[in-house]
Write a protein that holds these residues in place. Structure first.
Motif, mmCIF file in Angstrom:
data_model
loop_
_atom_site.group_PDB
_atom_site.id
_atom_site.type_symbol
_atom_site.label_atom_id
_atom_site.label_comp_id
_atom_site.label_asym_id
_atom_site.label_seq_id
_atom_site.Cartn_x
_atom_site.Cartn_y
_atom_site.Cartn_z
ATOM 1 N N LEU A 143 0.834 -1.203 0.000
ATOM 2 C CA LEU A 143 0.000 0.000 0.000
ATOM 3 C C LEU A 143 0.867 1.251 0.000
ATOM 4 C CD1 LEU A 143 -2.772 1.373 0.221
ATOM 5 C CD2 LEU A 143 -2.624 1.090 2.704
ATOM 6 N N ALA A 144 1.917 1.245 0.833
ATOM 7 C CA ALA A 144 2.817 2.400 0.895
ATOM 8 C C ALA A 144 3.502 2.637 -0.451
ATOM 9 C CB ALA A 144 3.862 2.185 1.994
ATOM 10 N N ALA A 145 3.927 1.549 -1.107
ATOM 11 C CA ALA A 145 4.595 1.680 -2.405
ATOM 12 C C ALA A 145 3.639 2.233 -3.456
ATOM 13 C CB ALA A 145 5.150 0.328 -2.840
ATOM 14 N N ARG A 146 2.390 1.738 -3.449
ATOM 15 C CA ARG A 146 1.415 2.192 -4.443
ATOM 16 C C ARG A 146 1.056 3.658 -4.256
ATOM 17 N NH1 ARG A 146 -0.828 -2.620 -2.995
ATOM 18 N NH2 ARG A 146 -2.562 -1.645 -1.895
ATOM 19 N N LYS A 147 1.088 4.137 -3.028
ATOM 20 C CA LYS A 147 0.728 5.525 -2.738
ATOM 21 C C LYS A 147 1.936 6.459 -2.781
ATOM 22 C CE LYS A 147 -3.544 4.443 -2.233
ATOM 23 N NZ LYS A 147 -4.508 4.816 -3.298
ATOM 24 N N GLY A 148 3.092 5.919 -3.142
ATOM 25 C CA GLY A 148 4.281 6.749 -3.287
ATOM 26 C C GLY A 148 5.014 7.048 -2.000
ATOM 27 N N HIS A 149 4.660 6.332 -0.921
ATOM 28 C CA HIS A 149 5.330 6.551 0.363
ATOM 29 C C HIS A 149 6.549 5.643 0.459
ATOM 30 C CE1 HIS A 149 1.871 8.912 1.304
ATOM 31 N NE2 HIS A 149 1.058 7.865 1.348
ATOM 32 N N LEU A 150 7.614 6.063 -0.219
ATOM 33 C CA LEU A 150 8.827 5.261 -0.289
ATOM 34 C C LEU A 150 9.959 5.933 0.478
ATOM 35 C CD1 LEU A 150 8.677 4.451 -4.104
ATOM 36 C CD2 LEU A 150 8.026 2.943 -2.223
ATOM 37 N N ARG A 151 10.837 5.131 0.996
ATOM 38 C CA ARG A 151 12.008 5.673 1.680
ATOM 39 C C ARG A 151 12.931 6.303 0.644
ATOM 40 N NH1 ARG A 151 13.549 1.498 6.528
ATOM 41 N NH2 ARG A 151 11.446 0.854 7.031
ATOM 42 N N THR A 152 13.493 7.429 0.986
ATOM 43 C CA THR A 152 14.367 8.124 0.038
ATOM 44 C C THR A 152 15.756 7.508 -0.008
ATOM 45 O OG1 THR A 152 14.973 9.710 1.775
ATOM 46 C CG2 THR A 152 13.143 10.300 0.319
ATOM 47 N N ARG A 153 16.130 6.807 1.042
ATOM 48 C CA ARG A 153 17.443 6.187 1.077
ATOM 49 C C ARG A 153 17.408 4.853 0.327
ATOM 50 N NH1 ARG A 153 19.681 4.769 6.850
ATOM 51 N NH2 ARG A 153 18.012 3.237 6.680
ATOM 52 N N THR A 154 18.241 4.706 -0.687
ATOM 53 C CA THR A 154 18.328 3.465 -1.436
ATOM 54 C C THR A 154 19.735 2.912 -1.327
ATOM 55 O OG1 THR A 154 18.914 4.641 -3.469
ATOM 56 C CG2 THR A 154 16.563 4.223 -3.069
ATOM 57 N N GLY A 155 19.904 1.700 -1.730
ATOM 58 C CA GLY A 155 21.218 1.090 -1.618
ATOM 59 C C GLY A 155 21.308 -0.116 -2.510
ATOM 60 N N PRO A 156 22.451 -0.801 -2.509
ATOM 61 C CA PRO A 156 22.664 -1.939 -3.407
ATOM 62 C C PRO A 156 21.727 -3.105 -3.135
ATOM 63 C CG PRO A 156 24.440 -1.760 -1.797
ATOM 64 C CD PRO A 156 23.621 -0.503 -1.688
ATOM 65 N N ARG A 157 21.166 -3.185 -1.932
ATOM 66 C CA ARG A 157 20.283 -4.300 -1.624
ATOM 67 C C ARG A 157 18.907 -4.148 -2.266
ATOM 68 N NH1 ARG A 157 20.760 -5.993 4.760
ATOM 69 N NH2 ARG A 157 22.824 -6.931 4.682
ATOM 70 N N ASP A 158 18.518 -2.937 -2.603
ATOM 71 C CA ASP A 158 17.159 -2.692 -3.067
ATOM 72 C C ASP A 158 16.785 -3.523 -4.290
ATOM 73 O OD1 ASP A 158 16.797 -1.006 -0.979
ATOM 74 O OD2 ASP A 158 17.109 0.822 -2.123
ATOM 75 N N PRO A 159 17.593 -3.546 -5.373
ATOM 76 C CA PRO A 159 17.230 -4.376 -6.519
ATOM 77 C C PRO A 159 17.123 -5.854 -6.150
ATOM 78 C CG PRO A 159 18.928 -2.793 -7.114
ATOM 79 C CD PRO A 159 18.810 -2.760 -5.623
ATOM 80 N N ALA A 160 18.023 -6.333 -5.308
ATOM 81 C CA ALA A 160 17.997 -7.738 -4.889
ATOM 82 C C ALA A 160 16.752 -8.037 -4.071
ATOM 83 C CB ALA A 160 19.254 -8.067 -4.084
ATOM 84 N N MET A 161 16.346 -7.090 -3.220
ATOM 85 C CA MET A 161 15.138 -7.253 -2.411
ATOM 86 C C MET A 161 13.912 -7.387 -3.292
ATOM 87 S SD MET A 161 15.115 -7.202 1.055
ATOM 88 C CE MET A 161 13.786 -6.148 1.652
ATOM 89 N N ARG A 162 13.886 -6.634 -4.370
ATOM 90 C CA ARG A 162 12.743 -6.699 -5.280
ATOM 91 C C ARG A 162 12.735 -8.003 -6.081
ATOM 92 N NH1 ARG A 162 10.148 -1.793 -6.259
ATOM 93 N NH2 ARG A 162 11.018 -0.055 -5.073
ATOM 94 N N THR A 163 13.917 -8.499 -6.390
ATOM 95 C CA THR A 163 14.008 -9.718 -7.193
ATOM 96 C C THR A 163 13.546 -10.940 -6.411
ATOM 97 O OG1 THR A 163 15.820 -8.804 -8.488
ATOM 98 C CG2 THR A 163 15.568 -11.215 -8.485
ATOM 99 N N SER A 164 14.079 -11.124 -5.218
ATOM 100 C CA SER A 164 13.728 -12.296 -4.422
ATOM 101 C C SER A 164 14.101 -12.051 -2.967
ATOM 102 C CB SER A 164 14.469 -13.529 -4.956
ATOM 103 O OG SER A 164 13.951 -14.699 -4.417
ATOM 104 N N ARG A 165 13.157 -12.305 -2.089
ATOM 105 C CA ARG A 165 13.378 -12.060 -0.661
ATOM 106 C C ARG A 165 12.466 -12.967 0.155
ATOM 107 N NH1 ARG A 165 10.125 -8.278 -2.741
ATOM 108 N NH2 ARG A 165 8.105 -7.966 -1.750
ATOM 109 N N VAL A 166 12.711 -13.004 1.440
ATOM 110 C CA VAL A 166 11.854 -13.731 2.360
ATOM 111 C C VAL A 166 10.794 -12.775 2.906
ATOM 112 C CG1 VAL A 166 11.757 -14.866 4.604
ATOM 113 C CG2 VAL A 166 13.571 -15.443 3.015
#
Length: 231
Positions: free
Chosen positions: A89-112
């Motif tokens: 819900l937060a992602a759809r409404k644009g409430h995203l954290r401004t801090r990004t890092g190298p883990r972000d793409p990996a988190m989107r690909t596959s995570r627990v």
């Protein structure tokens, strides 16, 4: 006050930034100490203790003692499913954290997601099961079940379906994936499939992270086992 569940209390517990960070850290399914959770939340140990007490009293966390240490986990898979839905819900409404890092793409690909797989591969698995009529809508808790052909498929893959039915947990549950914004599979079967994938050596979990790395061999087998109409 009207009768019914008090969602305001749950919302207030989750809504505090420090407590939200604590809960997010426990989405890995691992038990963490108060010290580790304080570091995750960026707060002092004393402040963390206060937040942890509130989360326990609210029924969102449970505590286990081992020697001198106290370990905290989410109180159940329903809490993890709720948190993942809120992230979506937060992602759809644009409430995203401004801090990004190298883990972000990996988190989107596959995570627990607490105890089951999330991310693009998990969504592929759900879509594949659904497109082959292995899943059906039911009136049972969770609202989702296996068809006869679906039962044959998962037992053929080595899942102890009879054992899963002994638990009070729904066999299948749709969990809204926050990064893909589509469903992945939760419930007892979602957890059992993650275990089987690990037993096959197709994936490994990154230490101290929710990130899951799928090997090339794993990708090959998962794509074969869960074909997509887009292939």
């Amino acid at each position: 006050m009207k009768d019914g569940p008090d969602i305001a209390r749950i919302g207030a517990l989750i809504g505090d930034p420090a407590r939200a960070n604590i809960l997010s850290a426990l989405m890995s399914g691992k038990a963490l100490t108060a010290t580790e959770l304080a570091a995750e939340a960026g707060i002092t140990g004393q402040t963390a203790s206060s937040h942890l007490k509130k989360l326990q009293e609210g029924g969102l966390l449970v505590q286990a003692k081992q020697g001198r240490h106290r370990y905290f986990t989410l109180s159940g898979p329903d809490v993890g499913t709720t948190l993942e839905a809120l992230m979506g819900l937060a992602a759809r409404k644009g409430h995203l954290r401004t801090r990004t890092g190298p883990r972000d793409p990996a988190m989107r690909t596959s995570r627990v997601c607490y105890d089951h797989l999330a991310g693009d591969m998990a969504v592929r698995i759900f879509d594949s099961l659904q497109s082959r009529d292995f899943l059906k809508i039911t009136q049972d808790k969770g609202g989702l079940g296996l068809t006869a052909s679906g039962e044959d498929f998962v037992t053929g893959f080595g899942v102890d379906l009879a054992g899963l039915r002994l638990s009070r947990r729904p066999i299948c549950r749709a969990c809204l994936d926050w990064s893909e914004r589509r469903n992945h599979l939760a419930g007892a079967l979602g957890a059992a499939l993650l275990v089987r994938f690990q037993e096959e050596g197709w994936l490994r979990r990154e230490k101290d992270s929710r990130v899951v790395h799928i090997s090339s061999h794993g990708h090959e087998n998962l794509n074969r086992l869960f074909p997509s109409s887009l292939d």
